[in-house]
Scaffold this motif. Structure first.
Motif, mmCIF file in Angstrom:
data_model
loop_
_atom_site.group_PDB
_atom_site.id
_atom_site.type_symbol
_atom_site.label_atom_id
_atom_site.label_comp_id
_atom_site.label_asym_id
_atom_site.label_seq_id
_atom_site.Cartn_x
_atom_site.Cartn_y
_atom_site.Cartn_z
ATOM 1 N N GLY A 291 7.799 20.272 -1.322
ATOM 2 C CA GLY A 291 9.003 19.551 -1.709
ATOM 3 C C GLY A 291 10.117 19.856 -0.747
ATOM 4 O O GLY A 291 10.334 21.017 -0.389
ATOM 5 N N VAL A 346 6.998 11.178 -3.421
ATOM 6 C CA VAL A 346 7.550 10.854 -4.735
ATOM 7 C C VAL A 346 9.006 11.317 -4.819
ATOM 8 O O VAL A 346 9.324 12.486 -4.557
ATOM 9 C CB VAL A 346 6.729 11.535 -5.847
ATOM 10 C CG1 VAL A 346 7.361 11.320 -7.207
ATOM 11 C CG2 VAL A 346 5.290 11.021 -5.837
ATOM 12 N N VAL A 348 12.136 12.765 -6.477
ATOM 13 C CA VAL A 348 12.345 13.615 -7.653
ATOM 14 C C VAL A 348 13.812 13.948 -7.909
ATOM 15 O O VAL A 348 14.166 14.391 -9.001
ATOM 16 C CB VAL A 348 11.537 14.929 -7.553
ATOM 17 C CG1 VAL A 348 10.059 14.654 -7.718
ATOM 18 C CG2 VAL A 348 11.819 15.681 -6.258
ATOM 19 N N ARG A 349 14.690 13.734 -6.930
ATOM 20 C CA ARG A 349 16.115 14.026 -7.160
ATOM 21 C C ARG A 349 16.952 13.114 -6.280
ATOM 22 O O ARG A 349 17.041 13.301 -5.074
ATOM 23 C CB ARG A 349 16.409 15.497 -6.832
ATOM 24 C CG ARG A 349 17.742 16.013 -7.395
ATOM 25 C CD ARG A 349 17.626 16.296 -8.887
ATOM 26 N NE ARG A 349 18.913 16.654 -9.475
ATOM 27 C CZ ARG A 349 19.431 17.882 -9.475
ATOM 28 N NH1 ARG A 349 18.781 18.873 -8.902
ATOM 29 N NH2 ARG A 349 20.591 18.109 -10.060
ATOM 30 N N GLU A 359 13.111 8.121 -10.233
ATOM 31 C CA GLU A 359 12.600 9.475 -10.052
ATOM 32 C C GLU A 359 11.235 9.597 -10.723
ATOM 33 O O GLU A 359 11.043 9.150 -11.861
ATOM 34 C CB GLU A 359 13.584 10.494 -10.616
ATOM 35 C CG GLU A 359 14.867 10.568 -9.796
ATOM 36 C CD GLU A 359 15.920 11.496 -10.378
ATOM 37 O OE1 GLU A 359 15.707 12.018 -11.496
ATOM 38 O OE2 GLU A 359 16.975 11.702 -9.735
ATOM 39 N N GLY A 360 10.277 10.157 -10.000
ATOM 40 C CA GLY A 360 8.901 10.241 -10.471
ATOM 41 C C GLY A 360 8.019 9.127 -9.930
ATOM 42 O O GLY A 360 6.807 9.120 -10.161
ATOM 43 N N ALA A 392 12.307 14.906 -2.399
ATOM 44 C CA ALA A 392 11.038 14.253 -2.718
ATOM 45 C C ALA A 392 9.923 15.299 -2.744
ATOM 46 O O ALA A 392 10.043 16.377 -2.155
ATOM 47 C CB ALA A 392 10.712 13.180 -1.691
ATOM 48 N N LEU A 393 8.844 14.964 -3.442
ATOM 49 C CA LEU A 393 7.609 15.741 -3.376
ATOM 50 C C LEU A 393 6.677 15.043 -2.388
ATOM 51 O O LEU A 393 6.533 13.814 -2.413
ATOM 52 C CB LEU A 393 6.933 15.817 -4.739
ATOM 53 C CG LEU A 393 7.666 16.578 -5.841
ATOM 54 C CD1 LEU A 393 6.890 16.475 -7.148
ATOM 55 C CD2 LEU A 393 7.893 18.033 -5.457
ATOM 56 N N HIS A 433 10.280 21.190 -8.824
ATOM 57 C CA HIS A 433 8.891 21.449 -8.424
ATOM 58 C C HIS A 433 8.364 22.539 -9.350
ATOM 59 O O HIS A 433 9.058 23.521 -9.610
ATOM 60 C CB HIS A 433 8.850 21.905 -6.966
ATOM 61 C CG HIS A 433 7.488 21.961 -6.344
ATOM 62 N ND1 HIS A 433 6.475 22.754 -6.841
ATOM 63 C CD2 HIS A 433 6.976 21.335 -5.245
ATOM 64 C CE1 HIS A 433 5.392 22.613 -6.079
ATOM 65 N NE2 HIS A 433 5.668 21.766 -5.104
ATOM 66 N N TRP A 501 3.697 18.682 -12.727
ATOM 67 C CA TRP A 501 4.444 17.700 -11.938
ATOM 68 C C TRP A 501 5.321 16.848 -12.853
ATOM 69 O O TRP A 501 6.456 16.519 -12.495
ATOM 70 C CB TRP A 501 3.478 16.789 -11.170
ATOM 71 C CG TRP A 501 2.569 17.515 -10.228
ATOM 72 C CD1 TRP A 501 1.207 17.588 -10.287
ATOM 73 C CD2 TRP A 501 2.950 18.291 -9.084
ATOM 74 N NE1 TRP A 501 0.724 18.357 -9.263
ATOM 75 C CE2 TRP A 501 1.766 18.797 -8.503
ATOM 76 C CE3 TRP A 501 4.176 18.607 -8.493
ATOM 77 C CZ2 TRP A 501 1.771 19.600 -7.369
ATOM 78 C CZ3 TRP A 501 4.187 19.412 -7.365
ATOM 79 C CH2 TRP A 501 3.006 19.897 -6.807
ATOM 80 N N GLU A 502 4.802 16.511 -14.016
ATOM 81 C CA GLU A 502 5.548 15.658 -14.932
ATOM 82 C C GLU A 502 6.647 16.428 -15.665
ATOM 83 O O GLU A 502 7.679 15.858 -16.012
ATOM 84 C CB GLU A 502 4.596 15.039 -15.953
ATOM 85 C CG GLU A 502 3.558 14.087 -15.378
ATOM 86 C CD GLU A 502 2.425 14.798 -14.651
ATOM 87 O OE1 GLU A 502 1.803 14.170 -13.773
ATOM 88 O OE2 GLU A 502 2.171 15.997 -14.939
#
Length: 553
Positions: A291, A346, A348-349, A359-360, A392-393, A433, A501-502
């Motif tokens: 991440g 992905v 994520v923020r 996000e996600g 992002a991841l 993460h 992850w979720e």
């Protein structure tokens, strides 16, 4: 008896209680005794049933302890380990705001080594930074690297410019100041601009400055993907020419086209260097996704004239069209090609309410939803997040490679995550993460108990004595008489990393107690609020008003 006198005199029961407490305290041999546990001492030796006695913050006796403790913990059915050491932490700034580091302690981390990006203050401010941590109190033990780029920026700024011998001499002096203030060594993050503008020669010369202090060089290498082998060779060169140990941060094979292939060549290269005397090792986190900021998708040259100019370029439609071709080139060293495409990256923020709904989702999905190419969607989100850094991841590793690396005896464990300002929230770098809440219990639950990839003794060694020896933490890393009493008591059958992850912010289960320097900081899975942690001064630390190095903690 007058009423007023009855209020002053204690009851007979109270008197007996006070006398009993005094008697226990007078007869106690130790501050705390952990009884009946299975001790995994951190050395790699086979676990054994033993009692552990602690006095004045240190291990006083291991074995059959007949003496009593002021407090006793029955660890029957539990394993007793040295406190776990996070070799790649990101808590340098947040500990000034909140020293509890609850997410770290709850996953068994009692010591952390931060500083991939360096200290949160200049070299001349490190001594004051450490004093501030000591004065306000921290719950874990903490040491930190000073980054090579901090020294460079202090002398020549953040642009891609050539440096003179005089510049290097000035940079070396910043490094010496940092080492004498207590930094554990020198770090670099040569993958990221503007740190990527540093040459191998600069790193070698700065490495020579830390050598007399016993420092170590640790790095997010210049490339963890297509040019992984060349990046490792640079690490070896710095180690050999500067005469210092080197540590590869979060060792990985982050290039989808080379999964399950290049990692073996990388390990062979490291083993060959070790056999000829290079002190090189690595750490890793146990996940297939890294991440970092969305900026990691942008070619390095964009920032060659500084951050502001780079952001201006990225907003230019013509420049963008050029960049879109570059990042999909199989020879690119940026994160899109490394991850195998935008579908493996992905968000994520976003730091923007307009984009939180995405996000996600991966950037192919986000681009389609916004009617944009994935690159435009990603870079718009990045620019509109400023001054924050959108994250992002990047799903860029294979599980097979993760396991291959983990089996190497010279690989320790580092989360690449910081303490959370508040438990249940993202860590201080802003990245959701699961490694921030689950890294260390995951090693035992997944790779020892469930898969049998490692023995428990070897896993604990990787989280204790191995990292302690790498950064020269004296009297830590094993349950041995005289060592500082950092301890984790856990339920082997039920320890579990719950962060996913979720839902990446879930705390682990199965860790009953965590002790730092002999004090209980986590009890029955809850942080006690105590702050017994120490600053982990590096081997070159010189106490104030003296030329003599102070002993490392």
């Amino acid at each position: 008896m007058p009423f007023s006198i009855r209020l002053i005199l204690p009851s007979l029961a109270a008197v007996l209680l006070i006398m009993a407490a005094v008697t226990v305290q007078a007869s106690a041999d130790y501050d705390l005794v952990i009884r009946n546990g299975t001790v995994v001492d951190g050395s790699g030796r086979q676990a054994t049933r033993a009692d552990v006695a602690i006095k004045a913050g240190r291990f006083a006796k291991i074995g059959e302890v007949s003496g009593r403790g002021l407090r006793e913990i029955d660890a029957r059915g539990r394993h007793v380990s040295p406190g776990w050491i996070d070799m790649m932490d990101q808590s340098g700034e947040v500990l000034l705001k909140n020293g509890l580091a609850a997410n770290k302690l709850l996953m068994g981390v009692t010591s952390a080594i931060g500083g991939e990006g360096g200290t949160p203050v200049p070299a001349e401010g490190i001594q004051g930074y450490f004093q501030a941590l000591e004065q306000q109190g921290i719950s874990l033990n903490f040491g930190i690297y000073y980054n090579a780029f901090q020294a460079r920026e202090a002398v020549v700024g953040d642009a891609d410019v050539a440096v003179s011998d005089a510049d290097i001499a000035a940079m070396q002096q910043h490094m010496r100041t940092a080492m004498e203030a207590g930094a554990v060594g020198m770090s670099s993050a040569a993958f990221y601009p503007p740190a990527s503008f540093m040459s191998t020669r600069e790193l070698v010369e700065l490495g020579k400055a830390i050598a007399p202090y016993g420092g170590i060089y640790a790095a997010h290498m210049r490339d963890e993907s297509r040019n992984l082998l060349a990046a490792i060779e640079e690490m070896i060169t710095v180690g050999e020419q500067a005469g210092i140990p080197v540590e590869i941060f979060h060792f990985k094979n982050a290039y989808a086209p080379h999964w399950n292939k290049t990692v073996h060549l990388a390990i062979e290269k490291i083993e060959s260097a070790r056999q000829r005397g290079v002190d090189i090792a690595a750490d890793q986190y146990p996940y297939v996704a890294g991440g970092t900021g969305i900026d990691a998708t942008v070619p390095t040259w964009v920032f060659a004239e500084g951050l502001d100019k780079g952001l201006e370029r990225l907003a230019d439609p013509e420049v963008r069209e050029q960049l879109k071709a570059e990042i999909m080139d199989p020879h690119s060293d940026r994160m899109v090609a490394n991850s195998g495409g935008w579908e493996n990256i992905v968000l994520v923020r976003a730091y923007n309410p307009d984009y939180e709904q995405y996000e996600g989702m991966n950037f192919l999905e986000i681009g389609a939803a916004l009617g944009l190419e994935p690159a435009d969607a990603a870079w718009n989100i990045m620019l509109e997040a400023r001054p924050e850094r959108a994250y992002a991841l990047y799903f860029m590793m294979s599980e097979q490679d993760v396991q291959t690396i983990m089996r190497q005896p010279w690989v320790s464990i580092g989360s690449d995550a910081g303490a959370a300002p508040k438990l249940g929230e993202v860590d201080d770098i802003g990245l959701p993460h699961p490694r921030a809440y689950g890294t260390f219990p995951r090693i035992i639950a997944r790779y020892v108990r469930d898969q049998g990839l490692l023995t428990l003794e070897e896993a604990v060694r990787k989280m204790t004595s191995l990292p302690a020896s790498r950064v020269k933490l004296e009297h830590r890393g094993t349950i041995s008489e005289g060592n500082w009493a950092d301890v984790v008591i856990f339920d082997y059958d039920n320890i579990q990393d719950n962060a996913t992850w979720e839902d990446p912010l879930l705390t682990p289960s199965g860790i009953d107690y965590v002790l730092v320097n002999g004090q209980v900081v986590v009890e029955e899975g809850r942080h006690s609020g105590k702050r017994p942690g120490m600053v982990l001064y590096g081997p070159g630390h010189r106490a104030a008003d003296t030329d003599d190095p102070a002993p490392a903690s």
